[in-house]
Design an enzyme around this catalytic site. Structure first.
Site, mmCIF file in Angstrom:
data_model
loop_
_atom_site.group_PDB
_atom_site.id
_atom_site.type_symbol
_atom_site.label_atom_id
_atom_site.label_comp_id
_atom_site.label_asym_id
_atom_site.label_seq_id
_atom_site.Cartn_x
_atom_site.Cartn_y
_atom_site.Cartn_z
ATOM 1 N N GLY A 19 0.511 -1.288 -0.020
ATOM 2 C CA GLY A 19 -0.074 -0.348 -0.215
ATOM 3 C C GLY A 19 0.997 1.041 0.052
ATOM 4 O O GLY A 19 2.004 1.044 -0.801
ATOM 5 N N ASN A 112 2.268 1.974 13.306
ATOM 6 C CA ASN A 112 2.113 2.844 14.465
ATOM 7 C C ASN A 112 1.743 1.665 15.260
ATOM 8 O O ASN A 112 0.293 1.248 15.427
ATOM 9 C CB ASN A 112 0.757 3.557 13.393
ATOM 10 N N LYS A 194 6.441 8.612 18.900
ATOM 11 C CA LYS A 194 5.842 8.280 17.733
ATOM 12 C C LYS A 194 4.477 8.586 18.106
ATOM 13 O O LYS A 194 3.461 9.427 17.603
ATOM 14 C CB LYS A 194 5.382 7.475 17.154
#
Lengths: 317, 317
Positions: A19, A112, A194
């Site tokens: 993707g 993530n 993050k």
């Protein structure tokens, strides 16, 4: 540390998930001379016929032919398996990765969230697990066609010492493809740093229906982002990896300087795809809550996201 | 205590704000035999010409002629001035009320929120201030035309002893018009108990873009409402008026049993009117914060509301 060398290397890669993320990094690895095998879902026939296009400020690429597989195919073993699937698919991840993992296979997790690496290590004790935290703005614009808009840094962090030894070779392979790379010594610290951006800006961009620039331009948007970020800082501290002083103001400053940006969760919402709430919100909340601490505003945002996600996908049916 | 008597009374009323709330209660007071003066804004000419219509399960009413004024007119003094304006107009309230208030005038505040009565007492020490907490579902459907859908209870609470003495006469006048009435001894307690519903359900109905039934039907919607309500309970306790055990579950149960209901803030949002964030969220947060306590999820919701309110009205321009 940011490297940009062209050290020789000979790693082969399987990219699981072709993707916006996997397609981009796979393309850069090919450009850098690595052997790359792609696993795609709906686009396999298209990519076999037409190849893979990645438009990028680093140079437009049209890879043809491309070594591309369905997940049900027999796929040659690679040295590295990059996980580029959305974490909403993680309930199937172990089953999907099983045929690709041998003794010493390096699993590079590009997702993530929090706790993905722990689950991979538990499922595949024979593998070596490294996290690659991606700072990337790219979109899939059509079958086999990805547009890279900006950024692209990969920050590598090892799960354990075996992973740490492999990071230089990974950095060399990505770097050879023109990708900025760095390494961080502590995986939990890298993941929480993050989250400090992802938790405020992914959630608010969905709930307020705006890009990051609109959040930063509004006094309440800014204060909301800061409120959530401060709770993430408390979470990081609770988990033993406190942020440096100055980290949060710097992150706000970087976000301020960014071009208008739709975080991945906003793109997922607009496309009526399932949102990555579990690994980006629930898992961090769970880790913190285990240690007796609550993050109330993050909890409220996570619940709002689950509500709107459910209604968004109901409408799509 | 719920009265439904027709005790004789002879109070005269000025209704400031002839909308869904003021129009309905003014109509009921007229029906009960009181003298009622209305102050309207855009609808004055229409109401002078066509009268005031209120459709209601209590019986449809068409009042004509109606004693109706602009706020700039010379208006005869009444015993009671009912404040039915939206609290978003409260920066003008003292100036607007000034000509209507004499020695001993009773100001009945029908608004939602916290600290409105304190401000009225400060501005008008010669007046007597009573709160009337309204549990009403009605809409303004056109000029001089209101549709009452359900409920209507007014719960009276005095600011001080002078107000306490006036409550029986107020209850008699409202009750004569078929309105259910009750009284509560403590104003802060009454206000906080109402906030326990208003803070979760007004805010969530705007942010999640649904009526109360959809919030109650969704597992995350319910838990969100409960999370916010628990913070309001902490606020109430901080301000010295803790909720009884069982109060919150009962409130959830009542909401569950309600017909699908769009809270006033949702109606305001859909009509692109300014939201009553200041008195419904900011003032309670300020009172709690003065005492050293934070309500993080309520804060986050208030900030989200300010953000969406600003963008909603920008789009309307």
């Amino acid at each position: 540390m940011t490297l940009n060398t062209s050290t020789p290397h000979d790693l082969s890669f399987t990219i699981f998930g072709t993707g916006a993320l996997g397609g981009f990094y796979g393309s850069r690895l090919l450009a850098g001379g690595s052997t790359v095998r792609f696993i795609a879902h709906s686009d396999v026939d298209f990519i076999r016929r037409e190849g893979l296009r990645v438009d990028s400020p680093l140079g437009d690429q049209h890879h043809q032919p491309v070594e591309v597989y369905r997940d049900s195919d027999v796929i040659p073993r690679s040295d590295v398996v990059c996980v580029g699937l959305k974490s909403t698919q993680n309930h199937r991840l172990v089953e999907l990765l099983e045929p690709l993992i041998g003794e010493g296979t390096l699993i590079l997790n590009l997702q993530n969230g929090l706790t993905m690496e722990e689950e991979l290590v538990e499922a595949f004790p024979q593998a070596v697990v490294v996290a690659g935290l991606c700072f990337l703005c790219s979109n899939k614009v059509g079958p086999g066609h990805i547009t890279h808009l900006d950024y692209g840094l990969v920050s590598f962090a090892p799960f354990d010492e075996r992973g740490r030894e492999q990071i230089p070779a990974l950095m060399a392979a990505f770097s050879a493809g023109g990708v900025k790379v760095e390494s961080q010594p502590s995986l939990p610290q890298a993941r929480w740093r993050k989250l400090a951006w992802n938790i405020p800006f992914n959630g608010l961009s969905v709930l307020l229906d705006v890009d990051t620039n609109r959040i930063m331009a509004d006094p309440d948007g800014r204060v909301l982002a800061e409120q959530l970020m401060a709770e993430v800082a408390l979470g990081a501290e609770t988990c033993g990896v406190p942020f440096d002083e100055g980290f949060m103001p710097k992150l706000m400053q970087i976000t301020e300087a960014m071009t208008p940006y739709a975080p991945s969760m906003r793109l997922d919402y607009l496309a009526k795809r399932e949102l990555e709430i579990e690994f980006m919100y629930e898992r961090p909340l769970r880790e913190v809550s285990k240690r007796g601490v609550r993050l109330p505003a993050v909890e409220a945002v996570a619940r709002q996201l689950r509500f709107v996600d459910r209604h968004n996908r109901d409408q799509a049916r």
